[in-house]
Design a protein around this motif. Structure first.
Motif, PDB file in Angstrom:
ATOM      1  N   ILE A 113       0.835  -1.199   0.000  1.00 29.81           N
ATOM      2  CA  ILE A 113       0.000   0.000   0.000  1.00 29.81           C
ATOM      3  C   ILE A 113       0.870   1.248   0.000  1.00 29.81           C
ATOM      4  N   ARG A 114       0.298   2.290  -0.554  1.00 32.27           N
ATOM      5  CA  ARG A 114       0.906   3.617  -0.505  1.00 32.27           C
ATOM      6  C   ARG A 114      -0.065   4.519   0.246  1.00 32.27           C
ATOM      7  N   PRO A 115       0.137   4.665   1.562  1.00 37.16           N
ATOM      8  CA  PRO A 115      -0.731   5.566   2.330  1.00 37.16           C
ATOM      9  C   PRO A 115      -0.215   6.998   2.249  1.00 37.16           C
ATOM     10  N   THR A 116      -1.070   7.945   2.522  1.00 36.35           N
ATOM     11  CA  THR A 116      -0.638   9.342   2.520  1.00 36.35           C
ATOM     12  C   THR A 116       0.253   9.645   3.719  1.00 36.35           C
ATOM     13  N   ASP A 117       0.106   8.895   4.793  1.00 36.07           N
ATOM     14  CA  ASP A 117       0.916   9.099   6.002  1.00 36.07           C
ATOM     15  C   ASP A 117       1.573   7.770   6.371  1.00 36.07           C
ATOM     16  N   LEU A 118       2.810   7.587   5.925  1.00 29.31           N
ATOM     17  CA  LEU A 118       3.516   6.323   6.133  1.00 29.31           C
ATOM     18  C   LEU A 118       3.733   6.007   7.614  1.00 29.31           C
ATOM     19  N   GLU A 119       4.146   6.998   8.387  1.00 25.63           N
ATOM     20  CA  GLU A 119       4.441   6.756   9.797  1.00 25.63           C
ATOM     21  C   GLU A 119       3.190   6.366  10.571  1.00 25.63           C
ATOM     22  N   ALA A 120       2.100   7.091  10.357  1.00 26.60           N
ATOM     23  CA  ALA A 120       0.855   6.770  11.051  1.00 26.60           C
ATOM     24  C   ALA A 120       0.347   5.394  10.640  1.00 26.60           C
ATOM     25  N   CYS A 121       0.478   5.071   9.377  1.00 24.13           N
ATOM     26  CA  CYS A 121       0.051   3.766   8.883  1.00 24.13           C
ATOM     27  C   CYS A 121       0.838   2.652   9.564  1.00 24.13           C
TER      28      CYS A 121
END
Length: 141
Positions: A113-121
């Protein structure tokens, strides 16, 4: 855990995908996973490869428009509703997924996945005990 993904912009014409795969193959770079999205003028080949830095260099030398993007890989059971449960954890925490691709192999599914917020994900997936994939494992699938 973050992994590196290649995004390669390709003109919609016969042979372009072949040129990419030949260039990677000649360089000894293996494709682990890929996805293609297109419109009428061009396509975007997103792929996980065995050596992202080498692949980037090889493709740049062959004049492909390519960039490296951080993505997250995880594993979930290959059963009905498993992916939905993981995605619910993310959406409940306001994490938007720009794109996703996956493949199943036996009892497990591997998801990129490519989330908009990598750290939060990463934080949410860890808190919810979702099995994150190390980049080195994802590159060697």
């Amino acid at each position: 855990m973050k992994a590196k993904q290649l995004s390669i912009f390709l003109e919609n014409k016969s042979g372009r995908l072949t040129e990419v795969t030949e260039a990677l193959g000649e360089a000894g770079v293996n494709l682990s996973a890929l996805s293609i999205a297109d419109n009428s003028d061009f396509g975007i080949l997103r792929c996980i490869v065995s050596d992202p830095e080498k692949a980037y260099k090889v493709l740049k030398e062959k004049h492909f428009a390519v960039k490296i993007t951080d993505v997250i890989g995880f594993v979930c059971p290959n059963t009905s509703g498993s992916l939905a449960m993981v995605l619910r954890h993310l959406s409940d925490n306001g994490i938007f997924i720009e794109y996703m691709y996956s493949f199943a192999n036996g009892d497990v599914a591997h998801v990129v996945i490519r989330p908009t917020d990598l750290e939060a994900c990463e934080r949410v997936l860890s808190e919810k005990k979702v099995e994150l994939m190390a980049a080195s494992d994802l590159y060697q699938l």
